[in-house]
Design a protein around this motif. Sequence first.
Motif, PDB file in Angstrom:
ATOM      1  N   GLU A  77     -30.402  37.313  44.818  1.00  0.00           N
ATOM      2  CA  GLU A  77     -30.352  38.472  43.932  1.00  0.00           C
ATOM      3  C   GLU A  77     -31.746  38.730  43.380  1.00  0.00           C
ATOM      4  N   VAL A  78     -32.240  39.970  43.531  1.00  0.00           N
ATOM      5  CA  VAL A  78     -33.547  40.360  42.994  1.00  0.00           C
ATOM      6  C   VAL A  78     -33.324  40.931  41.608  1.00  0.00           C
ATOM      7  N   GLN A  79     -33.832  40.234  40.605  1.00  0.00           N
ATOM      8  CA  GLN A  79     -33.622  40.666  39.214  1.00  0.00           C
ATOM      9  C   GLN A  79     -34.763  41.515  38.690  1.00  0.00           C
ATOM     10  N   GLN A  80     -35.971  41.275  39.211  1.00  0.00           N
ATOM     11  CA  GLN A  80     -37.131  41.994  38.681  1.00  0.00           C
ATOM     12  C   GLN A  80     -38.266  41.962  39.685  1.00  0.00           C
ATOM     13  N   LEU A  81     -38.949  43.098  39.831  1.00  0.00           N
ATOM     14  CA  LEU A  81     -40.112  43.167  40.704  1.00  0.00           C
ATOM     15  C   LEU A  81     -41.378  42.853  39.912  1.00  0.00           C
TER      16      LEU A  81
END
Length: 470
Positions: A103-107
């Motif tokens: 899961e990508v939470q923040q770039l």
Amino acid sequence: MTGITAAGIGSGLDLEALIEVSINAERAGKDARLEKTKATLDVTLSAVGSVKSALSSFLSILEKAKEQSTFIPRVATTGESEGNESFVIDLAESATNGNYSVEVQQLAKGSSLTSIDSTTNGGTPLYTSEDDVVSSTAGQMTFSTANGESFVLDVEAGTTLKQLREKINDAEDNFGVSANLIDTGSEIRLAISSEETGDGNTLTVTNTGSNPELDNFTNAGGKMSVVDASSAKITIDGIEATSSTNNFKNVVSGVSIDVKKVTGSAVSVDIAPSEEKAIENMKAFVDAYNKVISEIDKYSKPETVIEGEDGASSRKELSGDAMFRSLRYSLGRIASNGYDDAPPGMKTLYGIGVEMDNDGMLKLDETKFKENLANNMDGVGEVFAMSGGISESFSAIVASYEKSDGVLASREESVKSQIRDYEHQKLDFEERMASYEKTLRAKYTAFDVAMGDLNSQMSYITGQLAQLNK
């Protein structure tokens, strides 16, 4: 009898025809032998080049097959549609099979500094035109980040807002800082951004000169709104990981993830060997092997001597050539070998799903090969990559022929040397024939002159006899 330009004028005989017949008779045998030699050398040189090229291509496939991870490569698949991926996965050779929830939470983002608006500045715009002078005296500004990037900007007296923007963008040591002007209609605001990402890596603008007017553009001056740089954050099976960039290197052993956008929910990632790539590489192996065999056969396959309509027999110049025959036999023997240390059922190419026909050509049985991949994909790669396996066995014989100082290179140099000898022989022969023709013409010219004299004398005598008989 001077001035004769063609044999036979004095004698009335067709001496030119006699000279031509004599020369042709002298040339016939030697010309045929020389031309046959040249034809054989040309064919041999062409054959060596073609087979060498085919072996080079085969060797490239064999080198690939020596690495199990490249011949039977693993791939990462997700449920996301192509072109809409939240992240891209790169697998190293050390990657292993597995299934993960990502899961990508923040770039990761760079920082920015933007001039405050009139409301924040007590109702007065800082600047209303790009031509507003921002520095009435000379000064200096330093741009830096926590990771050590830095450059210094000298600001001359009378510098306008527009000129300051250009100076920042054109600075020689600029490490990714860009400046732009935003026209809201009622005021002009300067926006400065940095490409450097990661927590704690916010761009810092410092007034390092003696002009207090430049405090308007610093972090601490109170006239710039600051947005800090941030790191990327993801979770893998619920475990959080951070990166100062959008690339997570070896976040799992042998697995790197390059994030593109935040996910709405966890994305399933499956890492497993690729059946499609395995079949593609096996076909390339079979095709490369067959190309070598077909090139050898094209020039040297043993054939029965065929007698033509004119009674002459003909055959390929290199039919049964010992070097090519030896190479073909060696390759066929290796293709038929068994490998005791290979996994059960995969100790031969045939066991894997590669058959050999009566002409010595390989053929991939895709059904059988897919079954082996399904049952033991790693085993298929192992029989090729293991020490003493298929790739190593083939590579040894192929390299001995293909390398720059190998068997084919030696044969090629030998043929080129023979061609040079042929050219010398051809030149010598032409010189001998020219000398022979010169000798013939001298003899026939002398004969022609003598016959001319005799004919003249005969004509004179005949005339005198005619006068006496009157």
